[in-house]
Write an enzyme that holds these catalytic residues in place. Structure first.
Site, PDB file in Angstrom:
ATOM      1  N   ASP A  21       9.969  11.774  16.602  1.00  0.00           N
ATOM      2  CA  ASP A  21       9.484  11.160  17.850  1.00  0.00           C
ATOM      3  C   ASP A  21       8.340  10.227  17.460  1.00  0.00           C
ATOM      4  OD1 ASP A  21       9.085  10.693  20.645  1.00  0.00           O
ATOM      5  OD2 ASP A  21       7.466  12.159  20.660  1.00  0.00           O
ATOM      6  N   SER A  22       7.830   9.498  18.451  1.00  0.00           N
ATOM      7  CA  SER A  22       6.694   8.619  18.176  1.00  0.00           C
ATOM      8  C   SER A  22       5.411   9.409  17.943  1.00  0.00           C
ATOM      9  CB  SER A  22       6.483   7.687  19.374  1.00  0.00           C
ATOM     10  OG  SER A  22       6.184   8.459  20.523  1.00  0.00           O
ATOM     11  N   CYS A  84      13.203  11.706  21.142  1.00  0.00           N
ATOM     12  CA  CYS A  84      12.471  10.629  21.809  1.00  0.00           C
ATOM     13  C   CYS A  84      13.457   9.926  22.741  1.00  0.00           C
ATOM     14  CB  CYS A  84      11.958   9.664  20.735  1.00  0.00           C
ATOM     15  SG  CYS A  84      11.237   8.151  21.380  1.00  0.00           S
ATOM     16  N   GLU A 163      -1.063  12.390  24.051  1.00  0.00           N
ATOM     17  CA  GLU A 163      -1.512  12.364  22.649  1.00  0.00           C
ATOM     18  C   GLU A 163      -2.982  12.784  22.539  1.00  0.00           C
ATOM     19  OE1 GLU A 163       0.095  11.671  19.659  1.00  0.00           O
ATOM     20  OE2 GLU A 163       2.008  11.630  20.731  1.00  0.00           O
ATOM     21  N   CYS A 195      10.982  11.670  29.166  1.00  0.00           N
ATOM     22  CA  CYS A 195      10.196  11.361  27.961  1.00  0.00           C
ATOM     23  C   CYS A 195       9.772  12.708  27.407  1.00  0.00           C
ATOM     24  CB  CYS A 195       8.968  10.526  28.319  1.00  0.00           C
ATOM     25  SG  CYS A 195       7.787  10.359  26.957  1.00  0.00           S
ATOM     26  N   HIS A 197       7.276  13.598  25.849  1.00  0.00           N
ATOM     27  CA  HIS A 197       5.860  13.938  26.040  1.00  0.00           C
ATOM     28  C   HIS A 197       5.619  14.581  27.418  1.00  0.00           C
ATOM     29  CE1 HIS A 197       5.112  11.198  22.634  1.00  0.00           C
ATOM     30  NE2 HIS A 197       3.868  11.636  22.601  1.00  0.00           N
TER      31      HIS A 197
HETATM   32  N1  DGL Z   1       8.237  10.805  23.499  1.00  0.00           N
HETATM   33  C1  DGL Z   1       8.959   9.586  23.491  1.00  0.00           C
HETATM   34  C2  DGL Z   1       9.998   9.502  24.573  1.00  0.00           C
HETATM   35  O1  DGL Z   1      10.604  10.508  24.814  1.00  0.00           O
HETATM   36  C3  DGL Z   1       8.205   8.349  23.136  1.00  0.00           C
HETATM   37  C4  DGL Z   1       7.122   7.937  24.042  1.00  0.00           C
HETATM   38  C5  DGL Z   1       6.399   6.706  23.515  1.00  0.00           C
HETATM   39  O2  DGL Z   1       6.047   6.685  22.340  1.00  0.00           O
HETATM   40  O3  DGL Z   1       6.178   5.791  24.316  1.00  0.00           O
HETATM   41  O4  DGL Z   1      10.254   8.483  25.151  1.00  0.00           O
END
Ligand code: DGL
Length: 210
Positions: A21-22, A84, A163, A195, A197
């Site tokens: 993931d990011s 992600c 984050e 997402c 996150h």
């Molecule tokens: N957690 C990621 C997602 O599911 C990436 C979020 C990001 O880096 O903008 O989209």
């Protein structure tokens, strides 16, 4: 007396599963994987140097996803999980093309299936700008049931807040107000957290809509 012979037809594949993931969001997927596959090793990459992905161009996201995958392939993984939504929405074709020998799985289909199982008709999808612009969730949901009423809302501040560990409290609530306050009057049947996150805000979001 019979003796059980060792099974040599399917030797266990002890290589790890690669997950990326990011940033920290994909750890919500790792938690679920650990429950489902407790005996598997997981090699996780969170690209915190370049988070967020969701506000970058499609070309950049495809490049970042390819580099993340290459890093994990270098570590000897046997499969790739794109934890992600942003990369799952725009980079799956490219990843499958570049890594044809590996199973590559994203997270969008699982989200769509989970929503379909609820039987809900009014759905709000929240995600990054890139995920919402890709239209992947709306298309996938409408392919299964064209009558669904779907609203999609980009919530770009949620990822930097997550984050920073700001899953609840004043800053998180201000971000909820910025993007979601209109939903308090008439909440959707399902709020799809598009997402990885966003599950980190789940408890605070549930309180927000109480
Ligand atoms: N957690 C990621 C997602 O599911 C990436 C979020 C990001 O880096 O903008 O989209």
């Amino acid at each position: 007396m019979s003796q059980r012979m060792p099974d040599r037809t399917n030797p266990p594949d002890n290589r790890p599963i690669g997950v990326f993931d990011s940033g920290i969001g994909g750890l919500t997927v790792v938690r679920a994987l650990r429950c489902a596959l407790p005996n598997e090793d997981i090699c996780y990459l969170g690209d915190t140097a370049r988070v967020p992905y969701g506000s970058k161009s499609v070309d950049s996201i495809i490049r970042f996803a390819g580099e993340d995958a290459a890093f994990l392939v270098e570590k000897g993984v046997k499969a790739l999980i794109v934890a992600c939504n942003t990369a799952s929405a725009v980079a799956m074709d490219s990843l499958r093309k570049h890594f044809p020998a590996l199973p590559v799985m994203g997270v969008i289909e699982a989200g769509i299936e989970a929503v379909m199982r609820t039987g809900a008709e009014r759905i709000t999808v929240i995600g990054t700008r890139a995920t919402v612009s890709s239209d992947a969730y709306r298309r996938g949901l409408h392919e299964r049931r064209p009558s669904l009423l779907i609203e999609s809302i980009p919530c770009p501040l949620f990822v930097p807040l997550a984050e920073e560990g700001q899953f609840e409290g004043k800053l998180a609530e201000e971000a909820f107000d910025l993007y979601l306050s209109h939903l308090r009057r008439s909440p959707p049947e399902v709020l799809l957290l598009g997402c990885t996150h966003y599950p980190l805000f789940r408890q605070a979001l549930e309180r927000y809509f109480e």
